[in-house]
Design a protein around this motif. Sequence first.
Motif, PDB file in Angstrom:
ATOM      1  N   PHE A 148     -33.087  -6.522 -14.125  1.00  0.00           N
ATOM      2  CA  PHE A 148     -31.744  -6.196 -13.522  1.00  0.00           C
ATOM      3  C   PHE A 148     -32.157  -6.694 -12.055  1.00  0.00           C
ATOM      4  N   LEU A 149     -33.503  -6.188 -11.391  1.00  0.00           N
ATOM      5  CA  LEU A 149     -33.655  -6.697 -10.041  1.00  0.00           C
ATOM      6  C   LEU A 149     -33.976  -8.144  -9.845  1.00  0.00           C
ATOM      7  N   ALA A 150     -34.341  -8.967 -10.929  1.00  0.00           N
ATOM      8  CA  ALA A 150     -34.389 -10.453 -10.804  1.00  0.00           C
ATOM      9  C   ALA A 150     -32.771 -10.862 -10.758  1.00  0.00           C
ATOM     10  N   GLY A 151     -31.958  -9.966 -11.421  1.00  0.00           N
ATOM     11  CA  GLY A 151     -30.555 -10.537 -11.364  1.00  0.00           C
ATOM     12  C   GLY A 151     -29.772 -10.329 -10.019  1.00  0.00           C
ATOM     13  N   ILE A 152     -30.386  -9.113  -9.639  1.00  0.00           N
ATOM     14  CA  ILE A 152     -29.820  -9.075  -7.987  1.00  0.00           C
ATOM     15  C   ILE A 152     -30.316 -10.197  -7.186  1.00  0.00           C
ATOM     16  N   HIS A 156     -28.399 -12.846  -4.448  1.00  0.00           N
ATOM     17  CA  HIS A 156     -28.644 -13.477  -2.991  1.00  0.00           C
ATOM     18  C   HIS A 156     -30.325 -12.536  -2.763  1.00  0.00           C
ATOM     19  N   PRO A 157     -31.035 -13.562  -2.065  1.00  0.00           N
ATOM     20  CA  PRO A 157     -32.627 -12.647  -1.818  1.00  0.00           C
ATOM     21  C   PRO A 157     -32.328 -11.258  -0.866  1.00  0.00           C
ATOM     22  N   TRP A 158     -31.559 -11.422   0.202  1.00  0.00           N
ATOM     23  CA  TRP A 158     -31.443 -10.202   0.712  1.00  0.00           C
ATOM     24  C   TRP A 158     -30.971  -8.889  -0.270  1.00  0.00           C
ATOM     25  N   LEU A 159     -30.119  -9.018  -0.964  1.00  0.00           N
ATOM     26  CA  LEU A 159     -29.788  -8.113  -1.762  1.00  0.00           C
ATOM     27  C   LEU A 159     -30.902  -7.773  -2.816  1.00  0.00           C
ATOM     28  N   GLY A 160     -31.819  -8.694  -3.240  1.00  0.00           N
ATOM     29  CA  GLY A 160     -32.827  -8.578  -3.951  1.00  0.00           C
ATOM     30  C   GLY A 160     -34.049  -7.539  -3.140  1.00  0.00           C
ATOM     31  N   PHE A 161     -34.247  -8.029  -1.953  1.00  0.00           N
ATOM     32  CA  PHE A 161     -35.002  -7.119  -1.096  1.00  0.00           C
ATOM     33  C   PHE A 161     -34.881  -5.497  -0.858  1.00  0.00           C
ATOM     34  N   LEU A 162     -33.613  -5.741  -0.971  1.00  0.00           N
ATOM     35  CA  LEU A 162     -33.056  -4.311  -0.682  1.00  0.00           C
ATOM     36  C   LEU A 162     -33.134  -3.494  -1.698  1.00  0.00           C
TER      37      LEU A 162
END
Length: 577
Positions: A148-152, A156-162
Amino acid sequence: MPQKLPRPGIEELRAARRESRGLYWMVGIFSFFANLLMLTGPLYMLQVYDRVLGSRSEATLIALSLLVAFLYGTMGILDYSRGRIMARVGARFQTRLDRRVFDAMVRRSTIAPDAKAQTGLMDLEAVQRLIGSPVLMAIFDIPWTPVFLAGIMIFHPWLGFLALGGGAVLILITLLNQAFSRRPLLKANAAGQKSQLMSEEIRNEAEIVTSLGMREPAFRRWQQARDEALTSSVSANDVTGTFTSMTKTLRLFLQSAMLGLGAYLVLQGELTPGAMIAGSILLGRALAPIELAIGQWAIVQRGSKGWQNLKELLETTPPELPRTKLPTPKARLTVRALTVLPPGEKRATLKNLNFDVEPGEAIGVIGPSGAGKTTLARALTGVWMPAGGTIRLDGAGLDQYGPDDLGRHIGYLPQRVQLFEGTIAQNIARLSDNPDAEKVVSAAKKSAAHDMIVRLPDGYDTRVTSGGGRLSGGQIQRIGLARALYDEPVILILDEPNSNLDNDGSMALNHAIRVLKEDGRSALIMAHRPAAIQECDRLLVLDHGMRAAFGPKDEVLRSMVQNHAEIQKTASMGGVQ
């Protein structure tokens, strides 16, 4: 070929767990598809915000909504099914070990009573609750968190880092929760068990507590234990509640932060509105297993402690190996160099004791209080194992007989007779669900209990409690004597049998001993009162756990007791001291 028994302790627990391996795989498969279907919500949001609202197509919206309803229904069925499966896995685990833990608890209580012996069944239930709880199913969901985190991250990378940062903080909170809550939870569980055991003890001794005016002191002792349990429970709840609140607050904040950051990226033209909503949903789903684990950490800790306690209980009480069933023995008992240490004691109560019992013979065991008479009774019935020496029944060591077989061959009437919840017939028949009516009545008649029982409102079907209910001490003792005689044992061991019997009861007891002797069976009577040794052929005198004298009754009384003539006269009359 005999069945190979697993090594005691951890191997037995693992073997019981492995029996449900196929069901675990099924739950894993169901979890795979259930978590895959968790993508339904984010994908639906993507389609609604990015396609339906743009095209303003009602037909597309209806089709998507119907598809989503079907997928969510399927996900609900899968989630419900895996919950039912795990509940049955827990039930199978408990059923598989019920008998083993019960036997270990009973044996440990007789040879080395401690807290693990008292809480064995509660520990097994705690493990069963953990297996069937939602927190264990979260283990099947946690591997999907990176997905799920990979999907985020794809949105967008920023959403993934958050999301990664928030997940790292939640994992840190989980580790801190484990570190800080472990000791308070263990202390709370131990205090709760102590309070429960004390309440059971007071309930079982309610008659003594009431008759001796001990209710207020007993309440104060229980209240002290209860207050300790409540204080420990509140402290543990404060710790776990703190981390649960932190987790919930952080998760809600992260979802709002995800929406805020997503909105900013939408304004910058780097993200679509559908991706913004989908990212927030995926984040909630990714963090849900972690939050669930923290919220139910008390169940995890109690189940883990229960597993450890069971491991130690089973390791210290290995399973009994199957024994070849021996034929009914003759009433010949041989005791050589017997030494017995009571459980938890370092000093022997019986030391280097030697004597024989022949068929058709009654042996009286006399001596001052603390001489070792009750210890001898417990050793002869197999309750306490000898620290040295041997006890043989018709040439075979007592350990060659299974516990139930030995109980049928050696009848036992302890000093304190304990009845069990059920009917009088069931108590006489040693808790059999289908008592043999002829054997029950025959045993009751031999113990002079039949007339007393039939005068009760429901006769042999009268229900009694563990304390005996309204039965007197003498009535309870007669029922206990009938229970000892139920299976027509070859040897009868009586520990202070006259303590609660009236003169008629003592005469009936002597008659039962005479019948035993005429049938070629034997009896050992641990006694203080002369009436109890009337039918004895020989006497064994114990003093400080050692044999002081052993021989014909008249000779022993003449050499050991000054008023032997008076005792002989009293005993022959069947009177009591």
